[in-house]
Write an enzyme that holds these catalytic residues in place. Structure first.
Site, PDB file in Angstrom:
ATOM      1  N   HIS A  90      10.568 -25.963   1.167  1.00 38.24           N
ATOM      2  CA  HIS A  90      10.000 -27.140   0.503  1.00 38.24           C
ATOM      3  C   HIS A  90       8.906 -26.740  -0.474  1.00 38.24           C
ATOM      4  O   HIS A  90       8.094 -27.570  -0.875  1.00 38.24           O
ATOM      5  CB  HIS A  90       9.448 -28.104   1.564  1.00 38.24           C
ATOM      6  CG  HIS A  90      10.514 -28.583   2.507  1.00 38.24           C
ATOM      7  ND1 HIS A  90      11.119 -29.815   2.399  1.00 38.24           N
ATOM      8  CD2 HIS A  90      11.108 -27.961   3.549  1.00 38.24           C
ATOM      9  CE1 HIS A  90      12.036 -29.944   3.352  1.00 38.24           C
ATOM     10  NE2 HIS A  90      12.053 -28.829   4.059  1.00 38.24           N
ATOM     11  N   GLU A  94       0.832  -1.218   0.000  1.00 35.64           N
ATOM     12  CA  GLU A  94       0.000   0.000   0.000  1.00 35.64           C
ATOM     13  C   GLU A  94       0.862   1.263   0.000  1.00 35.64           C
ATOM     14  O   GLU A  94       0.469   2.293  -0.526  1.00 35.64           O
ATOM     15  CB  GLU A  94      -0.946   0.021   1.199  1.00 35.64           C
ATOM     16  CG  GLU A  94      -2.146  -0.887   1.014  1.00 35.64           C
ATOM     17  CD  GLU A  94      -3.263  -0.648   2.032  1.00 35.64           C
ATOM     18  OE1 GLU A  94      -3.050   0.107   2.999  1.00 35.64           O
ATOM     19  OE2 GLU A  94      -4.338  -1.237   1.855  1.00 35.64           O
ATOM     20  N   LYS A 105     -13.503  -0.138  -4.981  1.00 32.12           N
ATOM     21  CA  LYS A 105     -14.596   0.299  -4.094  1.00 32.12           C
ATOM     22  C   LYS A 105     -15.677   1.020  -4.898  1.00 32.12           C
ATOM     23  O   LYS A 105     -16.866   0.902  -4.603  1.00 32.12           O
ATOM     24  CB  LYS A 105     -14.051   1.216  -2.998  1.00 32.12           C
ATOM     25  CG  LYS A 105     -13.263   0.462  -1.933  1.00 32.12           C
ATOM     26  CD  LYS A 105     -12.841   1.376  -0.805  1.00 32.12           C
ATOM     27  CE  LYS A 105     -11.908   0.645   0.162  1.00 32.12           C
ATOM     28  NZ  LYS A 105     -11.268   1.519   1.111  1.00 32.12           N
TER      29      LYS A 105
HETATM   30  O1  PA5 Z   1      -4.162   0.847   5.389  1.00 27.97           O
HETATM   31  C1  PA5 Z   1      -5.344   1.107   5.349  1.00 27.97           C
HETATM   32  O2  PA5 Z   1      -5.749   2.260   5.557  1.00 27.97           O
HETATM   33  C2  PA5 Z   1      -6.377   0.039   5.065  1.00 27.97           C
HETATM   34  O3  PA5 Z   1      -5.842  -1.214   4.860  1.00 27.97           O
HETATM   35  C3  PA5 Z   1      -7.330  -0.035   6.241  1.00 27.97           C
HETATM   36  O4  PA5 Z   1      -6.616  -0.341   7.403  1.00 27.97           O
HETATM   37  C4  PA5 Z   1      -8.438  -1.063   6.022  1.00 27.97           C
HETATM   38  O5  PA5 Z   1      -9.078  -0.815   4.808  1.00 27.97           O
HETATM   39  C5  PA5 Z   1      -9.444  -0.984   7.152  1.00 27.97           C
HETATM   40  O6  PA5 Z   1     -10.005   0.281   7.200  1.00 27.97           O
HETATM   41  P1  PA5 Z   1     -10.808   0.772   8.459  1.00 27.97           P
HETATM   42  O7  PA5 Z   1      -9.918   0.778   9.643  1.00 27.97           O
HETATM   43  O8  PA5 Z   1     -11.270   2.150   8.083  1.00 27.97           O
HETATM   44  O9  PA5 Z   1     -11.968  -0.160   8.645  1.00 27.97           O
END
Ligand code: PA5
Length: 489
Positions: A362, A333, A476
């Protein structure tokens, strides 16, 4: 920049970054590092500014507003900081309030609201925690995770499991089973988290043998309240904060991760002390003495100059597998970006892969050893194990088995790692090893923080915003309307 012929960087705490198989002739060269000196110095200066002010050039929030980046403040427990003494007190009080009272916790969350929590659970509790007696768990509850997918079978089986436990408990103790649900969501309405929460809550809320308590962990912003915050207020659920300026993938050092620590009796302060100690080491100006800056520089060069843009994080420890899974999100990310900070298309990023030693020797090692020359294998090694059985001589007539008897399991594990590393480098397969002196809260804090700050440095080297994730919005935008259509039918 000192010119070094060293092969490893050893910190005073014992944490070691062994880069012998990553730096040298036929690998990333010292000249490569020297030629990057200006960029490295700029990266160091930019991250120092981030530490002091939270400002990172070019970083915008999801709404397109300038946003501070504050995770580097989390290791420091100070009145004016996000982890203030009052917050640590609140977590400790919470811990004391559930010990010897709450029978099981279900933590709902996904991504940054799950991955770090699972790391703390695995390191502290291991695989068999939920099967232990209360006394063996030192009065801390059993702990389950949900919301990390939308899997009908697993969620239903979790409900059945809780029902079964509650029934047995009621039969033997003659009282209700105390179940705590901790709902963690920064945005407060994530589909995966909330759907699981609602399914489990609905199934158990009127159960004759179960008392339910709910805790919400979400953005505390009063002006733009999240859905979860509104629910918490309406229903009088206690709350903890996902602090402003701390993205999900860095939130393990905040209340988000620490609440899991509080549930299981994990040493929160030692964990933050490890992160702090690492942050101090990672402020050194000399790249060869700064583990995160060195790690970022070598991985950046390995990718950009030598095409090694896949990073396999391969701990030689089963309970560090979730650390590798946490790192997937951190690396993917943060650095997987289409545009650089000048708006130019760069499609930057190194692809992370989870592997575990010896398991994946393995399975994946064939590919690491002979597949495309596009990987850095990053090992994690534990130096000293709390428990370390000697392999017994059980079948003296079987020479092959007698040959491996009398040695400790950790010695066999070390030999396996060293052999893998040697075989890989014999064919210029880049690899490196981080050594944790012990698998405990302090050294875990060191390791995770080093990986987190390393990502910040690499964002600067590659000139991409390491703190946004615009790419996850694409699906999304498709998923939202598709879910709406289901509802209409
Ligand atoms: O890094 C991020 O922001 C995402 O992976 C969020 O942690 C994930 O989508 C969960 O989001 P939220 O905490 O708003 O439910």
């Amino acid at each position: 920049m000192t010119c070094v012929n060293a092969k490893k960087l050893v910190l005073e705490t014992g944490f070691t970054f062994d880069y012998e198989n990553l730096v040298g002739s036929g690998k990333v060269t010292i000249d490569d590092v020297v030629s990057l000196e200006e960029k490295i110095n700029d990266a160091q200066a930019a991250i120092q500014v981030m530490r002091k002010t939270g400002v990172i050039r070019g970083h915008l929030s999801k709404d397109g507003e300038p946003e501070k980046v504050l995770f580097s403040q989390l290791p420091y427990i100070k009145a004016e900081n996000l982890n203030s003494p009052a917050i640590i007190r609140k977590l400790k009080d919470f811990s004391a309030s559930i010990k010897d009272r709450v029978d099981a916790v279900i933590s709902f969350g996904i991504g940054g609201s799950f991955l770090g929590n699972k790391v703390l659970f695995d390191i502290h509790c291991g695989e068999f925690w939920n099967g232990m007696s209360n006394a063996e768990r030192n009065g801390y509850p059993r702990m389950y995770f949900s919301g990390n997918s939308i899997d009908p079978r697993r969620t239903s089986e979790l409900v059945e499991n809780i029902e079964r436990m509650a029934k047995t408990y009621h039969k033997h103790a003659g009282k209700k089973f105390c179940l705590m649900m901790i709902v963690i969501s920064k945005s407060g309405g994530t589909l995966d988290t909330m759907s699981n929460f609602m399914v489990v809550y609905e199934a158990l809320k009127n159960h004759e043998h179960i008392d339910i308590e709910i805790v919400a962990v979400t953005d505390p912003n009063e002006e733009k309240k999240t859905l979860l915050k509104k629910l918490a207020e309406e229903n009088h659920w206690p709350t903890f904060a996902v602090p402003d300026g701390v993205g999900g993938r860095f939130s393990i050092f905040s209340e988000v991760g620490l609440i899991t620590g509080a549930c299981i009796g994990f040493d929160i302060e030692a964990f933050l002390a490890g992160a702090k100690s690492m942050d101090e080491a990672c402020q050194r100006a000399d790249v060869w003495q700064n583990p995160a800056l060195l790690n970022a520089t070598l991985k950046y060069l390995a990718a950009e100059k030598y095409g090694r843009d896949i990073e396999v994080l391969m701990p030689y420890a089963d309970y560090l597998k979730s650390t590798s899974e946490w790192y997937i999100q951190l690396l993917a990310e943060s650095l997987g970006k289409k545009y650089d900070r000048n708006g130019k298309i760069v499609n930057y990023g190194r692809t992370p892969i989870v592997a575990v030693g010896t398991t994946d020797m393995h399975a994946q090692t064939q590919q690491h050893q002979e597949g495309a020359l596009n990987k850095v294998i990053q090992f994690i090694r534990v130096n000293e194990w709390d428990i370390d059985p000697v392999i017994g001589d059980m079948f003296p007539s079987a020479q092959k088995l007698t040959d491996i008897s009398g040695i400790r399991m950790s010695q066999a594990l070390d030999v396996a790692l060293a052999s893998n590393a040697q075989a890989l480098i014999s064919d210029y397969r880049f690899n490196a090893t981080f050594t944790m002196p012990k698998m405990n809260a302090f050294h875990l804090g060191e390791l995770l923080y080093m990986l987190a700050i390393s990502i910040a440095y690499e964002g600067e080297l590659a000139d991409v915003d390491a703190f946004d994730q615009p790419g996850v919005e694409a699906y999304k935008r498709i998923m939202g309307p598709s879910l709406q259509k289901l509802k209409v039918k």
